[in-house]
Design an enzyme around this catalytic site. Sequence first.
Site, PDB file in Angstrom:
ATOM      1  N   HIS A   1      -6.799  24.929  31.913  1.00  0.00           N
ATOM      2  CA  HIS A   1      -5.451  24.392  32.062  1.00  0.00           C
ATOM      3  C   HIS A   1      -5.076  23.964  33.482  1.00  0.00           C
ATOM      4  O   HIS A   1      -4.212  23.098  33.648  1.00  0.00           O
ATOM      5  CB  HIS A   1      -4.422  25.405  31.569  1.00  0.00           C
TER       6      HIS A   1
ATOM      7  N   HIS B   1      -2.431  18.822  30.500  1.00  0.00           N
ATOM      8  CA  HIS B   1      -2.718  19.663  31.664  1.00  0.00           C
ATOM      9  C   HIS B   1      -3.021  18.807  32.896  1.00  0.00           C
ATOM     10  O   HIS B   1      -2.684  19.196  34.013  1.00  0.00           O
ATOM     11  CB  HIS B   1      -3.868  20.618  31.363  1.00  0.00           C
TER      12      HIS B   1
END
Length: 145
Positions: A98, A133
Site C-alpha cells: 500500500h 495506493h
Amino acid sequence: MKLAIASDHGGYPLKAVLIPYLREQGHEVVDFGCYSTESCDYPDFAEPAARAVARGECERGIVICSTGIGISMAANKVRGVRCALCGDVYSAEMTRRHNDANMLAMGASLTAPVLAERITDVFLTTAFEGGRHARRVGKVDAIQP
C-alpha cells in the site's frame, strides 16, 4: 536486488546477522556502517544509505537501531525515501503493498534475528499494488518540507 543497509551501534548486532543472510539469498548488499558496537550517531549512517536508495543506486534499504525509531526518522528526511518501521510480518507486507516503502527500519532490541529475517523476506518480495495506493503515495511524495 541491490540493497543499502546501515545501523548504529545498537543495531549493529542484528545488521551483522542480516548481511550474510541477505547475501545467501542472492542480494548485493552495500553496508553504509556502522561497523561495531562502539557508540555512534544513527543519522551519520541512515543518511548515506537513504541517499543511495533515493538516487536509485540501491533498489531498497534497511536501517537498524535499538528501537528503529530514530534511524527511520533520519532516513525519512531524505526526499524520495519512504522508510517504514516494521516489527511484524504483516506491517512489512502492507507497507510494500500500500505504501511502496523503499526502506525498512527495524529495532534490534525488539526484533529477534529469525523474525527480522522473515520481515526482511516479506519486505523484499512483496510488490506494490499501485492503483488508488499510487495516488496516495504520490500525495505523500508531493509534501514539501
